[in-house]
Design a protein around this motif. Structure first.
Motif, PDB file in Angstrom:
ATOM      1  N   LEU A 248      13.855 -12.445  12.041  1.00 43.69           N
ATOM      2  CA  LEU A 248      14.856 -12.691  10.999  1.00 43.69           C
ATOM      3  C   LEU A 248      15.965 -13.600  11.516  1.00 43.69           C
ATOM      4  O   LEU A 248      16.383 -13.498  12.669  1.00 43.69           O
ATOM      5  CB  LEU A 248      15.469 -11.368  10.516  1.00 43.69           C
ATOM      6  N   THR A 249      16.449 -14.460  10.635  1.00 47.68           N
ATOM      7  CA  THR A 249      17.567 -15.347  10.951  1.00 47.68           C
ATOM      8  C   THR A 249      18.724 -15.015  10.010  1.00 47.68           C
ATOM      9  O   THR A 249      18.575 -14.232   9.065  1.00 47.68           O
ATOM     10  CB  THR A 249      17.169 -16.824  10.759  1.00 47.68           C
ATOM     11  N   ASP A 250      19.856 -15.634  10.256  1.00 49.73           N
ATOM     12  CA  ASP A 250      21.011 -15.418   9.381  1.00 49.73           C
ATOM     13  C   ASP A 250      20.686 -15.756   7.932  1.00 49.73           C
ATOM     14  O   ASP A 250      21.162 -15.093   7.016  1.00 49.73           O
ATOM     15  CB  ASP A 250      22.211 -16.258   9.849  1.00 49.73           C
ATOM     16  N   GLU A 251      19.850 -16.767   7.714  1.00 48.93           N
ATOM     17  CA  GLU A 251      19.534 -17.155   6.335  1.00 48.93           C
ATOM     18  C   GLU A 251      18.650 -16.115   5.634  1.00 48.93           C
ATOM     19  O   GLU A 251      18.528 -16.134   4.419  1.00 48.93           O
ATOM     20  CB  GLU A 251      18.886 -18.538   6.277  1.00 48.93           C
ATOM     21  N   ASP A 252      18.048 -15.194   6.396  1.00 48.35           N
ATOM     22  CA  ASP A 252      17.188 -14.166   5.809  1.00 48.35           C
ATOM     23  C   ASP A 252      17.941 -12.889   5.422  1.00 48.35           C
ATOM     24  O   ASP A 252      17.362 -12.001   4.808  1.00 48.35           O
ATOM     25  CB  ASP A 252      16.063 -13.788   6.790  1.00 48.35           C
ATOM     26  N   LYS A 253      19.213 -12.795   5.777  1.00 49.74           N
ATOM     27  CA  LYS A 253      19.972 -11.563   5.516  1.00 49.74           C
ATOM     28  C   LYS A 253      20.007 -11.215   4.030  1.00 49.74           C
ATOM     29  O   LYS A 253      19.832 -10.056   3.656  1.00 49.74           O
ATOM     30  CB  LYS A 253      21.394 -11.679   6.071  1.00 49.74           C
TER      31      LYS A 253
END
Length: 115
Positions: A53-58
């Motif tokens: 997961l990345t920040d854009e997936d939060k």
């Protein structure tokens, strides 16, 4: 676009027992249910696991856990008595498909240890 089995299900290239779909998420009945209600909730975007997961997936994961899972639990009749949400991660964690997915399980006691 990834070519894993869950990506193919999300693209409707492989049939499934779909119970939910929106722009970013699909949910379908597990082929080998471990409870009377056993649904897999997956992002349409290929994400290998929780560790990827990345920040854009939060926002996407928040949508799955705060919106989709509770809605499905209510619709499938397990919200009142209780249910379990599981995300297996990695080989030793029991992840058999390398595409982030959440198991929604209910319809029986999920106590551990059983009894």
């Amino acid at each position: 676009m990834a070519d894993c089995i869950f990506c193919k299900i999300a693209r409707k290239e492989i049939p499934s027992s779909l119970v939910y779909e929106d722009e970013t998420v699909v949910a379908f009945k597990d082929l080998e249910p471990q409870a009377p209600v056993h649904v897999l909730v997956i992002p349409k975007k290929h994400i290998e696991s929780l560790l990827a997961l990345t920040d854009e997936d939060k926002a996407l994961v928040g949508h799955i856990l705060a919106d989709v899972v509770p809605q499905l639990a209510r619709e499938l009749g397990v919200a009142e008595k209780g249910f379990r949400v599981v995300a297996n991660t990695g080989e030793e964690g029991g992840q058999s498909v390398k595409h982030l997915h959440f198991h929604l399980l209910g319809g029986r006691s999920m106590q551990w240890p059983p009894g």
